[in-house]
Scaffold this active site. Structure first.
Site, mmCIF file in Angstrom:
data_model
loop_
_atom_site.group_PDB
_atom_site.id
_atom_site.type_symbol
_atom_site.label_atom_id
_atom_site.label_comp_id
_atom_site.label_asym_id
_atom_site.label_seq_id
_atom_site.Cartn_x
_atom_site.Cartn_y
_atom_site.Cartn_z
ATOM 1 N N ASP A 12 0.853 -1.180 0.000
ATOM 2 C CA ASP A 12 0.000 0.000 0.000
ATOM 3 C C ASP A 12 0.900 1.244 0.000
ATOM 4 O O ASP A 12 2.038 1.183 0.461
ATOM 5 C CB ASP A 12 -0.876 -0.054 1.256
ATOM 6 C CG ASP A 12 -1.605 1.231 1.508
ATOM 7 O OD1 ASP A 12 -2.327 1.689 0.602
ATOM 8 O OD2 ASP A 12 -1.458 1.784 2.618
ATOM 9 N N ASP A 14 -0.126 5.016 0.813
ATOM 10 C CA ASP A 14 -0.347 6.008 1.879
ATOM 11 C C ASP A 14 -0.497 5.344 3.245
ATOM 12 O O ASP A 14 -1.374 4.499 3.445
ATOM 13 C CB ASP A 14 -1.590 6.841 1.569
ATOM 14 C CG ASP A 14 -1.493 7.543 0.220
ATOM 15 O OD1 ASP A 14 -0.492 8.250 0.009
ATOM 16 O OD2 ASP A 14 -2.393 7.373 -0.615
HETATM 17 MG MG LIG Z 1 -3.008 3.116 3.451
#
Ligand SMILES: [Mg+2]
Ligand SMILES: [Zn+2]
Length: 171
Positions: A12, A14
């Site tokens: 992932d 962010d």
């Molecule tokens: Mg995230």
């Protein structure tokens, strides 16, 4: 390292690779965690290809454009090369808002499944890691392993690691 390894870690963006700035859309706002590059280096040293899988609903909501997202990712590529690491093997971006009914938004597994097929990865040797339960769930939905890093409160029933580096060390 070779590009032929069937081992991969899907990450992932962010809250996992960089701090979550809430709809970040400019390269100048990229801020890494202290352990990000050491963790990525260890993953590559252990023979894993690295992919980024990210929901960018800010595009679908009209907050910024896909071009803005691409500019951020280009900057992140340069940061990786500057840290003397191999480039990311792929970027999977869902640009849709939740109400658009797409099939690529995490926890749907489509982006991961496409890369597994394209690059002939071995699902038994792949992980999806993120700071939210939907990241781990996305991995499990794709038939690979899933885990949550950094945000213990989000881990729910999934494997949890304090840091990305702690995850990389246990591989
Ligand atoms: Mg995230
Ligand atoms: Zn989508």
């Amino acid at each position: 390292m070779t590009n032929k390894t069937p081992k991969a870690i899907f990450l992932d963006r962010d809250g996992t690779l960089i701090r979550d700035k809430n709809y970040l859309s400019q390269p100048k706002d990229i801020e890494y965690f202290p352990d990000t590059f050491e963790a990525l280096q260890l993953m590559q040293t252990k023979g894993y290809q690295l992919y980024v899988i990210t929901n960018q609903s800010g595009v679908g909501r009209g907050f910024f454009t896909l071009q803005d997202v691409t500019a951020v990712h280009r900057a992140m590529e340069q940061d990786l090369v500057q840290a003397k690491l191999s480039p990311y093997a792929g970027w999977g971006v869902c640009p849709h808002a939740p109400d658009q009914g797409c099939q690529c938004r995490k926890p749907f597994p489509k982006l991961i499944l496409d890369f597994i097929q394209r690059d002939q990865l071995d699902p038994a040797q792949c992980w999806m890691l993120g700071d939210k339960g939907i990241d781990a769930e996305c991995g499990i939905n794709a038939g690979i392993r899933g885990g949550v890093v950094r945000e213990k409160n989000n881990a729910g029933p999934y494997d949890y690691y304090d840091t990305l580096l702690a995850f990389a060390q246990q591989l």
